[in-house]
Design an enzyme around this catalytic site. Sequence first.
Site, PDB file in Angstrom:
ATOM      1  CG  ASP A  41      -2.077   0.876   1.211  1.00 49.85           C
ATOM      2  OD1 ASP A  41      -2.210   1.615   0.227  1.00 49.85           O
ATOM      3  OD2 ASP A  41      -2.874   0.856   2.158  1.00 49.85           O
ATOM      4  CB  THR A 125       0.723 -13.064   2.574  1.00 48.82           C
ATOM      5  OG1 THR A 125       1.345 -12.185   1.623  1.00 48.82           O
ATOM      6  CG2 THR A 125      -0.351 -13.894   1.907  1.00 48.82           C
TER       7      THR A 125
HETATM    8  P1  ADP Z   1      -1.489  -6.963   4.057  1.00 48.42           P
HETATM    9  O1  ADP Z   1      -1.752  -5.860   5.060  1.00 48.42           O
HETATM   10  O2  ADP Z   1      -2.709  -7.255   3.186  1.00 48.42           O
HETATM   11  O3  ADP Z   1      -0.908  -8.170   4.684  1.00 48.42           O
HETATM   12  P2  ADP Z   1       1.134  -6.111   3.027  1.00 48.42           P
HETATM   13  O4  ADP Z   1       1.415  -4.977   2.113  1.00 48.42           O
HETATM   14  O5  ADP Z   1       1.695  -6.042   4.405  1.00 48.42           O
HETATM   15  O6  ADP Z   1      -0.481  -6.296   3.019  1.00 48.42           O
HETATM   16  O7  ADP Z   1       1.620  -7.466   2.376  1.00 48.42           O
HETATM   17  C1  ADP Z   1       0.974  -8.113   1.301  1.00 48.42           C
HETATM   18  C2  ADP Z   1       1.996  -8.755   0.401  1.00 48.42           C
HETATM   19  O8  ADP Z   1       2.534  -7.780  -0.480  1.00 48.42           O
HETATM   20  C3  ADP Z   1       3.188  -9.376   1.120  1.00 48.42           C
HETATM   21  O9  ADP Z   1       3.364 -10.695   0.625  1.00 48.42           O
HETATM   22  C4  ADP Z   1       4.361  -8.482   0.719  1.00 48.42           C
HETATM   23  O10 ADP Z   1       5.562  -9.212   0.607  1.00 48.42           O
HETATM   24  C5  ADP Z   1       3.907  -8.019  -0.638  1.00 48.42           C
HETATM   25  N1  ADP Z   1       4.529  -6.769  -1.132  1.00 48.42           N
HETATM   26  C6  ADP Z   1       5.052  -5.744  -0.428  1.00 48.42           C
HETATM   27  N2  ADP Z   1       5.477  -4.786  -1.272  1.00 48.42           N
HETATM   28  C7  ADP Z   1       5.225  -5.224  -2.540  1.00 48.42           C
HETATM   29  C8  ADP Z   1       5.440  -4.710  -3.861  1.00 48.42           C
HETATM   30  N3  ADP Z   1       6.009  -3.532  -4.057  1.00 48.42           N
HETATM   31  N4  ADP Z   1       5.045  -5.484  -4.927  1.00 48.42           N
HETATM   32  C9  ADP Z   1       4.446  -6.671  -4.748  1.00 48.42           C
HETATM   33  N5  ADP Z   1       4.206  -7.202  -3.532  1.00 48.42           N
HETATM   34  C10 ADP Z   1       4.596  -6.487  -2.445  1.00 48.42           C
END
Ligand code: ADP
Length: 183
Positions: A41, A125
């Site tokens: 995010d 995740t």
């Molecule tokens: P949530 O709060 O839904 O768990 P997060 O952002 O903490 O969301 O994590 C969701 C997934 O996104 C994790 O597996 C993380 O490794 C992945 N992630 C983080 N940054 C990126 C990115 N720039 N591109 C793709 N995936 C990402």
Amino acid sequence: MIEKSRKVDRLSLELGDITRFMGDAIVNAANESLLGGGGVDGAIHATAGPDLLAECRALHGCATGQAKLTGGYHLSARHVIHAVGPVWYGGTRGEEALLASAYRSCLELAEQYDLRTVAFPAISTGVYGYPLEEATRVALRTILAWLGDHLLPEHVTCMCYNQRTLEMYESVLASLIKEGRNA
Ligand code: ADP
């Protein structure tokens, strides 16, 4: 059999940063406020710029298991689909149904807005603590079921942020394909 191989052909598993995805939409793993957070995010808002936050503010949040569409601003993708996955509480609070619903809501928006290429992160995740293997199963089952029944989106990319996530997606996909063959 032909139908099964066709829907798998419309799915790619990639290692990378979703903010660099060039296509019709990327999915954001957002929270209910839609006002930004950490993880993917934060990366999406940082790349898209402040106009994304302004558009999100006008949406007045999003319930868990649902999704809302905005523009992509400075991202390479034309749109962002903000999906709210569940926080993991041990699997006792309907997390599986909510996660599947978050994926389906994104796919419904893609169909409604004629989006042909969509990339998903591994929703819930990260900070939300959903175990990777279980979350991957829900993600891939929901996406494949959708592709089996709908023409849009034409292609879905699961963007895995690290090698561990990519390997999990590859192994769960292989087992789902095998289960499908034996069904
Ligand atoms: P949530 O709060 O839904 O768990 P997060 O952002 O903490 O969301 O994590 C969701 C997934 O996104 C994790 O597996 C993380 O490794 C992945 N992630 C983080 N940054 C990126 C990115 N720039 N591109 C793709 N995936 C990402």
